[in-house]
Design a protein around this motif. Structure first.
Motif, PDB file in Angstrom:
ATOM      1  N   GLY A 206       1.781  22.785  64.467  1.00  0.00           N
ATOM      2  CA  GLY A 206       1.812  21.348  64.218  1.00  0.00           C
ATOM      3  C   GLY A 206       3.078  20.700  64.765  1.00  0.00           C
ATOM      4  N   LYS A 207       3.381  19.516  64.256  1.00  0.00           N
ATOM      5  CA  LYS A 207       4.525  18.734  64.707  1.00  0.00           C
ATOM      6  C   LYS A 207       5.720  18.960  63.790  1.00  0.00           C
ATOM      7  CE  LYS A 207       6.218  15.585  67.488  1.00  0.00           C
ATOM      8  NZ  LYS A 207       6.279  15.759  68.952  1.00  0.00           N
ATOM      9  N   THR A 208       6.910  19.082  64.367  1.00  0.00           N
ATOM     10  CA  THR A 208       8.130  19.184  63.570  1.00  0.00           C
ATOM     11  C   THR A 208       9.182  18.242  64.141  1.00  0.00           C
ATOM     12  OG1 THR A 208       9.113  20.971  64.889  1.00  0.00           O
ATOM     13  CG2 THR A 208       7.689  21.633  63.074  1.00  0.00           C
ATOM     14  N   PHE A 209       9.927  17.599  63.260  1.00  0.00           N
ATOM     15  CA  PHE A 209      11.085  16.800  63.704  1.00  0.00           C
ATOM     16  C   PHE A 209      11.988  16.510  62.511  1.00  0.00           C
ATOM     17  CE2 PHE A 209       7.477  13.871  63.104  1.00  0.00           C
ATOM     18  CZ  PHE A 209       7.978  12.952  62.188  1.00  0.00           C
ATOM     19  N   HIS A 210      13.237  16.213  62.830  1.00  0.00           N
ATOM     20  CA  HIS A 210      14.254  15.870  61.832  1.00  0.00           C
ATOM     21  C   HIS A 210      14.254  14.361  61.639  1.00  0.00           C
ATOM     22  CE1 HIS A 210      18.323  15.326  60.088  1.00  0.00           C
ATOM     23  NE2 HIS A 210      18.226  16.586  59.702  1.00  0.00           N
ATOM     24  N   SER A 211      14.644  13.916  60.480  1.00  0.00           N
ATOM     25  CA  SER A 211      14.643  12.476  60.203  1.00  0.00           C
ATOM     26  C   SER A 211      15.512  11.704  61.187  1.00  0.00           C
ATOM     27  CB  SER A 211      15.124  12.211  58.771  1.00  0.00           C
ATOM     28  OG  SER A 211      16.454  12.681  58.591  1.00  0.00           O
ATOM     29  N   ALA A 212      16.585  12.339  61.686  1.00  0.00           N
ATOM     30  CA  ALA A 212      17.472  11.667  62.640  1.00  0.00           C
ATOM     31  C   ALA A 212      16.899  11.662  64.051  1.00  0.00           C
ATOM     32  CB  ALA A 212      18.848  12.341  62.640  1.00  0.00           C
TER      33      ALA A 212
ATOM     34  N   GLY B 298      13.563  19.238  52.088  1.00  0.00           N
ATOM     35  CA  GLY B 298      14.861  18.684  51.730  1.00  0.00           C
ATOM     36  C   GLY B 298      14.780  17.339  51.047  1.00  0.00           C
ATOM     37  N   THR B 299      15.797  17.064  50.247  1.00  0.00           N
ATOM     38  CA  THR B 299      15.868  15.807  49.504  1.00  0.00           C
ATOM     39  C   THR B 299      17.205  15.127  49.749  1.00  0.00           C
ATOM     40  OG1 THR B 299      16.595  17.069  47.557  1.00  0.00           O
ATOM     41  CG2 THR B 299      14.262  16.503  47.691  1.00  0.00           C
ATOM     42  N   GLY B 300      17.581  15.059  51.028  1.00  0.00           N
ATOM     43  CA  GLY B 300      18.808  14.355  51.386  1.00  0.00           C
ATOM     44  C   GLY B 300      18.615  12.850  51.313  1.00  0.00           C
ATOM     45  N   ALA B 301      19.669  12.116  51.661  1.00  0.00           N
ATOM     46  CA  ALA B 301      19.631  10.659  51.564  1.00  0.00           C
ATOM     47  C   ALA B 301      18.517  10.062  52.403  1.00  0.00           C
ATOM     48  CB  ALA B 301      20.980  10.079  51.995  1.00  0.00           C
ATOM     49  N   SER B 302      18.229  10.659  53.553  1.00  0.00           N
ATOM     50  CA  SER B 302      17.167  10.120  54.413  1.00  0.00           C
ATOM     51  C   SER B 302      15.789  10.355  53.791  1.00  0.00           C
ATOM     52  CB  SER B 302      17.237  10.747  55.806  1.00  0.00           C
ATOM     53  OG  SER B 302      17.114  12.155  55.743  1.00  0.00           O
ATOM     54  N   ALA B 303      15.576  11.530  53.219  1.00  0.00           N
ATOM     55  CA  ALA B 303      14.283  11.831  52.590  1.00  0.00           C
ATOM     56  C   ALA B 303      13.989  10.862  51.448  1.00  0.00           C
ATOM     57  CB  ALA B 303      14.260  13.260  52.085  1.00  0.00           C
ATOM     58  N   ILE B 304      15.019  10.526  50.696  1.00  0.00           N
ATOM     59  CA  ILE B 304      14.849   9.589  49.581  1.00  0.00           C
ATOM     60  C   ILE B 304      14.323   8.251  50.092  1.00  0.00           C
ATOM     61  CG2 ILE B 304      16.059   8.357  47.733  1.00  0.00           C
ATOM     62  CD1 ILE B 304      15.761  11.467  47.473  1.00  0.00           C
ATOM     63  N   GLN B 305      14.694   7.914  51.325  1.00  0.00           N
ATOM     64  CA  GLN B 305      14.282   6.629  51.883  1.00  0.00           C
ATOM     65  C   GLN B 305      12.931   6.696  52.586  1.00  0.00           C
ATOM     66  OE1 GLN B 305      17.713   5.505  54.293  1.00  0.00           O
ATOM     67  NE2 GLN B 305      18.615   4.403  52.576  1.00  0.00           N
TER      68      GLN B 305
ATOM     69  N   GLY C 228      14.289  16.636  56.080  1.00  0.00           N
ATOM     70  CA  GLY C 228      15.191  15.659  55.479  1.00  0.00           C
ATOM     71  C   GLY C 228      16.407  16.376  54.945  1.00  0.00           C
ATOM     72  N   THR C 229      16.964  17.217  55.794  1.00  0.00           N
ATOM     73  CA  THR C 229      17.986  18.178  55.389  1.00  0.00           C
ATOM     74  C   THR C 229      19.405  17.776  55.784  1.00  0.00           C
ATOM     75  OG1 THR C 229      17.278  19.400  57.377  1.00  0.00           O
ATOM     76  CG2 THR C 229      16.497  20.198  55.261  1.00  0.00           C
ATOM     77  N   GLY C 230      19.591  16.525  56.195  1.00  0.00           N
ATOM     78  CA  GLY C 230      20.940  16.058  56.457  1.00  0.00           C
ATOM     79  C   GLY C 230      21.552  16.592  57.731  1.00  0.00           C
ATOM     80  N   PHE C 231      22.892  16.712  57.708  1.00  0.00           N
ATOM     81  CA  PHE C 231      23.638  17.009  58.923  1.00  0.00           C
ATOM     82  C   PHE C 231      24.663  18.124  58.696  1.00  0.00           C
ATOM     83  CE2 PHE C 231      22.169  12.679  58.978  1.00  0.00           C
ATOM     84  CZ  PHE C 231      21.749  12.477  60.286  1.00  0.00           C
ATOM     85  N   HIS C 232      25.083  18.705  59.821  1.00  0.00           N
ATOM     86  CA  HIS C 232      26.248  19.591  59.776  1.00  0.00           C
ATOM     87  C   HIS C 232      27.472  18.709  59.517  1.00  0.00           C
ATOM     88  CE1 HIS C 232      24.238  23.248  61.231  1.00  0.00           C
ATOM     89  NE2 HIS C 232      23.564  22.458  62.051  1.00  0.00           N
ATOM     90  N   VAL C 233      28.230  19.017  58.487  1.00  0.00           N
ATOM     91  CA  VAL C 233      29.397  18.202  58.171  1.00  0.00           C
ATOM     92  C   VAL C 233      30.668  19.032  58.356  1.00  0.00           C
ATOM     93  CG1 VAL C 233      30.526  16.753  56.437  1.00  0.00           C
ATOM     94  CG2 VAL C 233      28.036  16.765  56.623  1.00  0.00           C
ATOM     95  N   THR C 234      31.002  19.867  57.366  1.00  0.00           N
ATOM     96  CA  THR C 234      32.214  20.681  57.528  1.00  0.00           C
ATOM     97  C   THR C 234      32.069  21.661  58.687  1.00  0.00           C
ATOM     98  OG1 THR C 234      31.401  22.242  55.860  1.00  0.00           O
ATOM     99  CG2 THR C 234      32.858  20.480  55.106  1.00  0.00           C
ATOM    100  N   ASP C 235      30.872  22.183  58.891  1.00  0.00           N
ATOM    101  CA  ASP C 235      30.686  23.135  59.988  1.00  0.00           C
ATOM    102  C   ASP C 235      30.439  22.450  61.330  1.00  0.00           C
ATOM    103  OD1 ASP C 235      28.226  22.218  59.098  1.00  0.00           O
ATOM    104  OD2 ASP C 235      27.177  24.078  59.563  1.00  0.00           O
ATOM    105  N   ALA C 236      30.414  21.115  61.342  1.00  0.00           N
ATOM    106  CA  ALA C 236      30.262  20.404  62.618  1.00  0.00           C
ATOM    107  C   ALA C 236      31.472  20.652  63.511  1.00  0.00           C
ATOM    108  CB  ALA C 236      30.101  18.903  62.366  1.00  0.00           C
TER     109      ALA C 236
END
Length: 504
Positions: free
Chosen positions: A156-162, A179-186, A337-345
């Motif tokens: 099927g189709k897969t993509f990230h909210s960003a 995931g239930t990150g800030a984007s998924a909530i929206q 909806g799993t957000g982003f790499h932050v500290t490991d970016a």
């Protein structure tokens, strides 16, 4: 072979940070700078995130430049398209397009001690040589996509909210949201009425507070535009309204525990199924993870076509997702909806400083450490905007960015006044800053609240959040403290270093 392009300042990124720095340089009468942007327009995260329902969770009048206020925001919490339009308008007003080169991806940077210059390499082969390097890359630009077992077999189709695929029609589809990150909530409440079935895979429930959002009346827009001081006064009111929340986050968790009870009541009120409401209720203190805001997230679970899985994903098959409880969910699409790499970016950085210091390796082995979230010892003339430990959980990061761009500009003026070539933060000053920050964070809800979050690095150390009030950060960065730095002049391989005189 690529070109060698010389300039005074190399700025990376065109989000609020990069744009703000470019505008500050223009205010200072400088035009010897270039802004490098890997995409093809201004906007940063507000250009990239176009998923349904995308909006800011800080009030519009605060989430904007203080020197470029917008009187006609349509809503108290602006949607993505309006913020992006605002940013492009600001860029046009300040003539930033002629300083910006789009479609340029920075691949690395190397400090040349003999020349006291940064050599910034790009994917296209060109190299930009500048006295200063300002990284306005932000923290929310590298999507975090989990490695699900069997995902390579999914048809099927897969993509990230960003990276939302607007060409893919979700109508009548069976969708799994991971995931239930800030984007998924929206986006979950937005797509739920459209899809046939939606299964949300939740690892840890977030605290979601009601969103005090409303349309801004035409009379208010007119007042902000025509009455001197009206908008600035309203902005100041919002600033202090947000700022007071820092009290609970920093050592006064009793306030947050009370707020948690109110939020839990809000869940029970919105969700009809008591068992489902319990699954949606966090077991940690509010603020330990990012607090989210929404009026339609919880009611979405009353829909017959929406399900919640709290056991996790066991595997992905050709046309389904199997939960750890053994249930197989037939799906047409998987949305992250799993957000982003932050500290490991920062692991992806390829920046080499004095004596061949590798910044990514240094931070990986010893932990991320900066001075004021801006400077790093051993990396002269390198400035991070919205860098480590300058993120917020209670107020507008644009306020922090404005404090930082003024600080960076002051550092450049200090170098010029002393006829030097570079400025480097003292190691002792950096150590003192980090010890102070971590001491304060140890008492905060992020450490004591009983959760694991993207604020923490792999070793459980908070490298993301600024602990305390933002006005204290403003005071700290209002002017460069000469005692914290050394100036470098060319002449030796490593440069001649001299302390900065107390009189600046």
């Amino acid at each position: 072979m690529g070109k060698l392009i010389h300039t005074g300042v190399v700025i990376v990124g065109t989000g609020f940070s990069g744009m703000g720095m470019a505008i500050q340089l223009r205010k200072d009468g400088r035009d010897d700078f270039v802004v490098l942007e890997k995409a093809h327009d201004f906007g940063g995260t507000w250009r990239d995130n176009t998923y349904p329902g995308c909006a800011c969770d800080i009030q519009s009048h605060m989430y904007s430049f203080s020197f470029e206020q917008k009187p006609d925001w349509s809503r108290s919490f602006a949607p993505q398209a309006e913020i992006w339009e605002y940013m492009r308008g600001v860029a046009q007003k300040w003539g930033l397009r002629r300083y910006t080169t789009f479609g340029v991806e920075v691949t690395g940077a190397r400090w040349d001690a003999e020349e006291s210059r940064w050599y910034v390499t790009t994917a296209g082969g060109d190299t930009y040589v500048g006295q200063y390097l300002v990284a306005g890359i932000g923290a929310l630009h590298l999507p975090s996509i989990p490695e699900l077992p069997g995902i390579e077999d999914f048809e099927g189709k897969t993509f990230h909210s960003a990276q939302w695929d607007h060409d893919y029609d979700l109508t009548g589809k069976k969708v799994a949201v991971i995931g239930t990150g800030a984007s998924a909530i929206q986006f979950v409440p937005e797509i739920a009425p459209q899809v046939a079935e939606l299964t949300l895979f939740q690892r840890t429930p977030p605290w979601v507070m009601p969103k005090p959002d409303h349309a801004i009346a035409p009379w208010a827009q007119t007042m902000f535009a025509r009455v001197p001081g009206a908008q600035r006064g309203y902005r100041n009111f919002l600033y202090w309204l947000n700022e007071v929340r820092a009290v609970g986050f920093n050592g006064h968790q009793g306030i947050l525990k009370y707020a948690s009870k109110l939020a839990a009541w809000n869940i029970r009120r919105a969700v009809k199924d008591p068992a489902l409401a319990r699954k949606l209720t966090p077991d940690y203190v509010m603020g330990c993870k990012r607090v989210l805001v929404s009026n339609n997230y919880y009611p979405t679970f009353n829909r017959p076509n929406v399900g919640l899985d709290t056991e996790g994903v066991a595997e992905v098959r050709a046309n389904s997702v199997v939960g750890r409880d053994g249930r197989e969910h037939e799906v047409d699409a998987i949305i992250y909806g799993t957000g982003f790499h932050v500290t490991d970016a920062f692991d992806y950085l390829d920046i080499t400083g004095v004596d061949g210091r590798d910044l990514a390796k240094q931070w990986s082995e010893n932990g991320i450490a900066t001075h004021n979230g801006i400077n790093v010892t051993g990396f002269p003339n390198l400035f991070f905007l919205l860098g480590p430990n300058t993120g917020l959980g209670h107020n507008s990061v644009v306020f922090m960015i404005e404090s930082q761009i003024r600080y960076v500009a002051d550092a450049m003026k200090l170098v010029k006044r002393h006829n030097a070539d570079a400025i480097d933060v003292r190691e002792t000053a950096q150590e003192e800053f980090n010890q102070e920050i971590q001491r304060k964070l140890a008492d905060g809800v992020w450490t004591q609240g009983g959760c694991q979050s993207w604020y923490l690095d792999a070793k459980g150390v908070n490298r993301t959040i600024w602990p305390g009030f933002t006005w204290r950060y403003w005071l700290r960065t209002r002017q460069v403290d000469p005692a914290h730095f050394e100036l470098i002049t060319r002449g030796k391989v490593a440069g001649k270093r001299t302390p900065v005189a107390a009189g600046r």
